[in-house]
Scaffold this motif. Structure first.
Motif, short mmCIF file in Angstrom:
data_model
loop_
_atom_site.label_atom_id
_atom_site.label_comp_id
_atom_site.label_asym_id
_atom_site.label_seq_id
_atom_site.Cartn_x
_atom_site.Cartn_y
_atom_site.Cartn_z
N ILE A 85 -29.74 94.55 110.07
CA ILE A 85 -28.31 94.53 110.39
C ILE A 85 -27.84 93.08 110.42
N ALA A 86 -26.83 92.77 109.63
CA ALA A 86 -26.28 91.42 109.58
C ALA A 86 -24.82 91.46 110.00
N ALA A 87 -24.46 90.55 110.88
CA ALA A 87 -23.06 90.37 111.26
C ALA A 87 -22.48 89.27 110.39
N VAL A 88 -21.48 89.62 109.59
CA VAL A 88 -20.81 88.66 108.72
C VAL A 88 -19.51 88.26 109.41
N ILE A 89 -19.49 87.04 109.95
CA ILE A 89 -18.38 86.61 110.81
C ILE A 89 -17.74 85.36 110.20
N ASN A 122 -29.59 91.19 113.57
CA ASN A 122 -30.80 90.40 113.36
C ASN A 122 -30.61 89.38 112.25
N ARG A 123 -29.37 89.18 111.85
CA ARG A 123 -28.99 88.07 110.96
C ARG A 123 -27.49 87.85 111.11
N GLN A 135 -25.79 77.41 115.92
CA GLN A 135 -26.84 78.16 115.22
C GLN A 135 -28.06 78.34 116.12
N GLY A 136 -28.32 77.37 116.98
CA GLY A 136 -29.46 77.44 117.88
C GLY A 136 -29.26 78.39 119.04
N PHE A 137 -28.05 78.91 119.23
CA PHE A 137 -27.80 79.88 120.29
C PHE A 137 -28.32 81.26 119.91
N PRO A 141 -32.01 84.46 112.22
CA PRO A 141 -31.52 83.55 111.18
C PRO A 141 -29.99 83.51 111.14
N VAL A 142 -29.45 82.30 110.97
CA VAL A 142 -28.01 82.10 110.86
C VAL A 142 -27.72 81.31 109.58
N ASP A 143 -26.89 81.85 108.72
CA ASP A 143 -26.42 81.13 107.55
C ASP A 143 -25.01 80.65 107.83
N ASN A 144 -24.89 79.35 108.12
CA ASN A 144 -23.58 78.75 108.40
C ASN A 144 -23.05 78.17 107.09
N LEU A 145 -22.26 78.96 106.38
CA LEU A 145 -21.71 78.52 105.11
C LEU A 145 -20.60 77.50 105.32
#
Length: 318
Positions: A85-89, A122-123, A135-137, A141-145
């Motif tokens: 499950i990925a949250a796209v925010i 979980n992403r 991202q460290g919170f 995995p966090v992809d900060n585009l």
């Protein structure tokens, strides 16, 4: 791609639709309703068992409603046995509250991250976090585009057609905190850069003090991650105007544009405000001739495809 399912909350349906078009998958059926007292009710209306689910939701205004809607959607697909499950925010609300700035205050960005993970994410795929350390919170995995490639391509088309045009272009950080962003953006355009030294007296109110760098008879782009009440942008624009800038434009990723923001922009020396569609514009902002919107749908969609396939997303950060 058969195992990929996209869902979208109510915060930014147009962006979600554009992302789905790029990915080549229709948005899944999710029923979002409210009880009479305002409680949000979610019903996922298709099978997600064993599938990769991406939920697209900007936690913009109304921030709390959109955040809770996202949390409930995450919980719903988690309890429906989704594989990943990925949250796209595209816009991560509460990001400005990333540290304690006074005694007895919360670190709200950390709390929001904890809630998202507890709900089942979980992403996380997001864009231009107000502070990179957020991202460290997350313990996932966090992809900060970054919207910089989209904004940069637009700047090249409009302001950088020739070497002479680039020589007349200056990228300006409206405060000390944005220096790294402005410097990196200027480097990729081979342009000069400058800083507006700003003193903030209280939240959402800013006063520009001085310009560090040469902007006289230059085309200026003020670069920021978000425009909320637009106090920072407009004060910086006035300072640059006083220093003899030839033209003044503003670029930002997140057009929050709350309160008096649109009126301030209309009555400022800013000629255009270029932003992305990470947040839907208000009716007032849509009617403004100064505000121009670029879409990040292709960038976010590509990140979703690569994430699902297990490919690298490194090139999207350049």
């Amino acid at each position: 791609m058969d195992e990929l399912v996209l869902f979208a909350g109510n915060s930014n349906p147009l962006l979600a639709s554009r992302i789905a078009d790029y990915v080549g998958k229709p948005l899944g059926c999710a029923k979002v309703t409210n009880f009479s007292d305002g409680e949000i009710q979610i019903e996922i209306q298709e099978n997600v068992r064993g599938r990769d689910v991406y939920i697209i939701q900007s936690t913009c205004k109304p921030v709390n409603d959109n955040l809770v809607e996202l949390l409930l959607m995450l919980d719903a697909v988690k309890r429906s046995a989704a594989r990943r499950i990925a949250a796209v925010i595209p816009y991560f609300g509460y990001a400005r509250q990333d540290k304690k700035v006074a005694p007895r205050v919360p670190i709200s960005a950390k709390l929001a991250a904890d809630m998202l993970m507890a709900a089942g994410a979980n992403r996380v795929i997001t864009m231009d976090l107000h502070a990179g350390q957020i991202q460290g919170f997350f313990d996932c995995p966090v992809d900060n585009l970054y919207a910089a490639p989209v904004l940069r391509d637009y700047a090249k088309r409009v302001f950088g057609a020739t070497p002479e045009d680039i020589a007349d272009l200056v990228i300006v950080s409206p405060d000390a905190g944005g220096v790294e962003r402005a410097r990196a953006f200027a480097k990729r355009l081979n342009a000069d850069w400058a800083i507006v030294d700003k003193r903030r007296d209280m939240p959402n109110k800013a006063q520009a003090m001085a310009v560090i760098g040469n902007v006289s008879d230059k085309n200026v782009i003020i670069l920021d991650d978000m425009a909320d009440t637009a106090g920072t942008l407009t004060e910086a624009a006035r300072a640059l105007d006083e220093k003899g800038a030839r033209s003044i434009h503003a670029f930002c990723t997140h057009p929050v544009l709350s309160g008096p923001a649109v009126d301030r922009i209309e009555n400022s020396p800013i000629q255009t405000l270029v932003a992305t569609d990470s947040i839907p514009l208000s009716k007032e902002a849509l009617e403004s001739d100064k505000i121009h919107i670029l879409s990040i749908a292709d960038l976010v969609g590509e990140a979703i495809i690569r994430s699902h396939r297990g490919d690298s997303v490194t090139s999207l950060f350049v």
